[in-house]
Design a protein around this motif. Structure first.
Motif, PDB file in Angstrom:
ATOM      1  N   ALA A 103     -26.741-126.839 -66.680  1.00 35.90           N
ATOM      2  CA  ALA A 103     -25.408-127.451 -66.599  1.00 35.90           C
ATOM      3  C   ALA A 103     -24.535-127.022 -67.776  1.00 35.90           C
ATOM      4  O   ALA A 103     -23.336-126.740 -67.635  1.00 35.90           O
ATOM      5  CB  ALA A 103     -25.522-128.972 -66.544  1.00 35.90           C
ATOM      6  N   ALA A 104     -25.154-126.939 -68.968  1.00 34.67           N
ATOM      7  CA  ALA A 104     -24.388-126.548 -70.157  1.00 34.67           C
ATOM      8  C   ALA A 104     -23.861-125.125 -70.012  1.00 34.67           C
ATOM      9  O   ALA A 104     -22.706-124.817 -70.344  1.00 34.67           O
ATOM     10  CB  ALA A 104     -25.263-126.691 -71.402  1.00 34.67           C
ATOM     11  N   VAL A 120     -17.616-121.907 -66.357  1.00 39.05           N
ATOM     12  CA  VAL A 120     -16.463-122.478 -65.633  1.00 39.05           C
ATOM     13  C   VAL A 120     -15.241-122.598 -66.540  1.00 39.05           C
ATOM     14  O   VAL A 120     -14.095-122.306 -66.181  1.00 39.05           O
ATOM     15  CB  VAL A 120     -16.829-123.823 -65.003  1.00 39.05           C
ATOM     16  N   GLY A 121     -15.479-123.032 -67.791  1.00 42.92           N
ATOM     17  CA  GLY A 121     -14.360-123.167 -68.735  1.00 42.92           C
ATOM     18  C   GLY A 121     -13.679-121.844 -68.998  1.00 42.92           C
ATOM     19  O   GLY A 121     -12.460-121.754 -69.090  1.00 42.92           O
ATOM     20  N   ILE A 177     -21.060-124.998 -67.504  1.00 42.29           N
ATOM     21  CA  ILE A 177     -19.787-125.538 -68.029  1.00 42.29           C
ATOM     22  C   ILE A 177     -19.061-124.480 -68.828  1.00 42.29           C
ATOM     23  O   ILE A 177     -17.836-124.306 -68.749  1.00 42.29           O
ATOM     24  CB  ILE A 177     -20.062-126.792 -68.879  1.00 42.29           C
TER      25      ILE A 177
END
Length: 464
Positions: A346-347, A353-354, A350
């Protein structure tokens, strides 16, 4: 006593005037054609000159007669004759002071043969009544030109505080060049600045069809009754436009204005409206001055056509399309055994995606401002054209000036739309010329209009 005029060859005023023939006779006088002899002094000597003149003799047909010698007026001792003779002489003297291009000139007045005479310029031509009979009726544009000339003369008389009181076609002379003159002032009356008549004689009845109701029983009220002449001038225009004697004022009061007579001759609505007001049977509803009557023709023609013209419908601008916001997908709950592993994934996700979001926010977005709507190219046409054949509002015409394409979709006809000159080549206005502004073929703006007889009108036209 024989009731007739002076014999041909009779001399008056010491042989200055010699009677040629009788031109006409009314209730208060006889008009003669005469020859006048004058002596002029030049640098090298004197010269005798002869000229044709008109002489009016005061002669009351119901009272007077002629002596055996054919000259002396008899029956001239009574008070009635004396009072009217004084009025005749006084008004001849007043008329001699009038200087207007459409009023016959009076240049001599004298007493002889127990009566009074005055001498006028002789106008060779025909009276307006005969001209109407010859034509049947007079076209609207020419009739308005005539009534404007006579109206200007009458307005000038009114400015000198003088009423004519017998305006009618028989009292308007037309010379062979088409110029019109106001004549026969037998019923005219001079007023003071206080609105009082100079003479004590009553106002004449006028002529049936041309005199308003109040003229028969007129009572002085301290005002200058210009509306009496306004009505007669309007009735004269009615006779010109229809060729028929106007109905008496009492008929109009009871039956209404006979507009159908004018419609049958294709008289425009604006002229019908002005004429109906001029011939209103009640004086308060009439034009109060001759000037306002004449100006009515111009004012009616400068009113913009009340029918709204269709305006082009603007094309709607395209709205930017917006995509509906996507619904978030439900995130499944991870099992407890793999929770730590999932956190690392997940990290990393993220971060990725950012980065993507940051990159997208710094890219230029398409906008509707950059969308260009292509209009179909209009056909190219000349901006100036010569001798364009065109069906104008006045008839067949040739036009030279600015043009533009007709507003009808798919049409390739050309219509004048700008400044130019149109010469009418066919129809009742043939020979006329309009020089001014056109709007889609209509005459619309300041211009000079030349009538077929050469006279011009300078003013404002509004879509006619």
């Amino acid at each position: 006593m024989a009731h007739h005029g002076l014999n041909p060859g009779t001399s008056l005023r010491g042989a200055t005037y010699r009677i040629e023939k009788v031109l006409g006779q009314g209730s208060f006088g006889i008009t003669y054609l005469a020859t006048a002899k004058f002596t002029t002094q030049g640098n090298l000597g004197k010269m005798d000159v002869e000229a044709k003149v008109a002489i009016k003799e005061f002669f009351m047909g119901e009272v007077n007669g002629r002596s055996e010698d054919g000259s002396t007026v008899e029956g001239s001792t009574g008070s009635v004759f004396s009072n009217y003779r004084k009025k005749f002489k006084k008004e001849a003297e007043n008329l001699s002071k009038l200087e207007h291009p459409n009023i016959v000139k009076v240049f001599d007045v004298f007493d002889e043969n127990n009566t009074t005479y005055y001498v006028m310029e002789f106008l060779e031509g025909q009276n307006l009544d005969d001209y109407i009979k010859q034509c049947g009726f007079i076209e609207e544009s020419e009739a308005i030109k005539i009534i404007s000339e006579i109206g200007n003369a009458l307005s000038y008389m009114h400015s000198k505080r003088m009423l004519h009181l017998d305006i009618k076609p028989k009292n308007i002379m037309r010379k062979s060049n088409g110029k019109d003159y106001l004549i026969d002032f037998g019923l005219s009356k001079q007023f003071t600045d206080d609105g009082e008549p100079e003479s004590s004689t009553s106002i004449g009845l006028g002529t049936p069809g041309y005199s308003p109701i109040e003229q028969a029983g007129y009572k002085q009220d301290g005002t200058f009754p210009a509306t009496l002449d306004v009505y007669a001038l309007g009735a004269t225009l009615f006779k010109m436009l229809t060729g028929k004697r106007p109905p008496e004022a009492t008929y109009i009061l009871n039956e209404g204005f006979p507009e159908n007579e004018l419609t049958a001759k294709n008289v425009s609505g604006s002229t019908r409206s002005v004429l109906e007001k001029a011939m209103a049977p009640l004086k308060k509803q009439r034009f109060q001055t001759v000037r306002s009557f004449i100006n009515g023709f111009v004012e009616e023609r400068t009113i913009v056509d009340p029918t709204p013209k269709p305006k082009p419908i603007p094309k709607p601008k395209p709205e930017p399309k917006q995509e509906p916001n996507p619904k978030p997908k439900p995130v499944p709950t991870p099992p407890p055994s793999s929770f730590k592993w999932i956190c690392w994934v997940a990290a990393i996700a993220i971060v990725i995606v950012g980065f993507v979001i940051w990159r997208n926010n710094h890219q230029p977005q398409p906008t509707t401002d950059n969308i260009v709507v292509l209009e179909p190219e209009k056909p190219k046409i000349p901006s100036i054209i010569t001798d364009l054949e065109w069906d104008s509002p006045l008839g067949k015409a040739k036009y030279t000036g600015q043009v533009t394409e007709d507003s009808i979709v798919g049409s390739h006809r050309l219509l004048p739309h700008g400044k130019g000159v149109a010469t009418i080549t066919g129809g009742q206005y043939s020979g006329s010329k309009y020089d001014g502004i056109f709007e889609w073929g209509n005459m619309n703006g300041e211009a000079t209009y030349t009538y077929k007889n050469g006279d011009t009108f300078v003013g404002t036209f509004r879509n006619n």
